[in-house]
Design an enzyme around this catalytic site. Structure first.
Site, PDB file in Angstrom:
ATOM      1  N   ALA A   1      29.867  40.468  45.230  1.00  0.00           N
ATOM      2  CA  ALA A   1      30.892  41.165  46.021  1.00  0.00           C
ATOM      3  C   ALA A   1      32.166  41.254  45.185  1.00  0.00           C
ATOM      4  O   ALA A   1      32.298  40.570  44.165  1.00  0.00           O
ATOM      5  CB  ALA A   1      31.144  40.385  47.300  1.00  0.00           C
ATOM      6  N   CYS A   2      33.111  42.079  45.633  1.00  0.00           N
ATOM      7  CA  CYS A   2      34.419  42.199  44.972  1.00  0.00           C
ATOM      8  C   CYS A   2      35.020  40.804  44.806  1.00  0.00           C
ATOM      9  O   CYS A   2      34.996  40.026  45.760  1.00  0.00           O
ATOM     10  CB  CYS A   2      35.341  43.064  45.822  1.00  0.00           C
ATOM     11  SG  CYS A   2      37.038  43.141  45.259  1.00  0.00           S
ATOM     12  N   PRO A   3      35.549  40.422  43.655  1.00  0.00           N
ATOM     13  CA  PRO A   3      35.804  41.220  42.459  1.00  0.00           C
ATOM     14  C   PRO A   3      34.711  41.086  41.387  1.00  0.00           C
ATOM     15  O   PRO A   3      34.971  41.422  40.233  1.00  0.00           O
ATOM     16  CB  PRO A   3      37.109  40.624  41.950  1.00  0.00           C
ATOM     17  CG  PRO A   3      36.950  39.159  42.240  1.00  0.00           C
ATOM     18  CD  PRO A   3      36.140  39.070  43.510  1.00  0.00           C
TER      19      PRO A   3
END
Lengths: 141, 84
Positions: B21-23
């Protein structure tokens, strides 16, 4: 062009805020910013040797009763543990992590060797203020 | 570039960041762009909606050329050319 600079006063030693700090630092590192992190009071405990990889030993700043669910959810989303964000950022950019001398003493850390190896040194508040003066972005977490 | 041109691109490096997932994908892209030469093409695979907004902006900001995105089943294929 000179890199932009971010300075963070990292007061919190709680796993949720440290994770948020890690995400922010990662974004700034991907952007080639120079980053100075000054670890203050509560934060210093999380950087003591051996603490970085044991999030269960840290508290939660909000929704503390849901800490287990929070950590479990991060794991499911394959989000790296907070300390890994700091390590990854150091690999990508010029990131320096300093522990405030007073904060270290509060938790029994007198020397840099008492802290995780990503810590670059123990400094006084003057250095923190100078870094903030010179930075483009400063945050207190 | 239109979708057909993107599909036919000869890609020099593929970064598969679909598991993070982000980042995570941004970090993977940043790391990988250091491993290719200027002018080479990189494709980032990400299942993260936020990354689909982040990487084009980041690429342009860092002097790379964002070429476009293909939305595949459940993930994005984001193409960029490394700048000088």
């Amino acid at each position: 062009m000179e890199n932009k600079k971010m300075t963070i006063g990292l007061f919190s030693g709680s796993v949720d805020r440290l994770t948020a700090a890690g995400v922010l630092i990662s974004g700034a590192a991907a952007d080639d910013m120079d980053i100075d992190i000054f670890v203050l009071l509560q934060g210093a405990r999380a950087f003591l040797k051996g603490m970085g990889d044991t999030p269960e030993k840290l508290g939660m700043s909000e929704n503390s009763e849901m800490k287990e669910e929070f950590l479990e959810s991060l794991k499911k989303l394959n989000v790296m543990p907070w300390m890994e964000f700091f390590r990854a950022a150091k690999e990508l950019a010029n990131v320096k992590i300093y522990v405030c001398g007073l904060a270290g003493k509060v938790w029994g850390g007198e020397k840099v060797e008492d802290f995780d190896e990503i810590v670059d040194g123990i400094v006084g508040i003057g250095e923190c203020i100078t870094s903030m003066e010179e930075s483009d972005i400063h945050l207190f977490i | 570039m239109d979708q057909e041109e993107l599909k036919n691109l000869s890609v020099d490096k593929v970064v598969d960041a679909r598991g993070t997932a982000c980042p995570g994908p941004l970090l993977a892209a940043k790391k990988a762009v250091g491993e290719i030469d200027p002018g080479q093409i990189m494709e980032v695979l990400s299942a993260d909606e936020a990354t689909n907004r982040d990487i084009p902006k980041w690429a342009q900001k860092k002097g790379h050329e964002y070429l476009g995105t293909i939305e595949d089943s459940g993930y994005f294929r984001i193409f960029m050319k490394k700048g000088q």
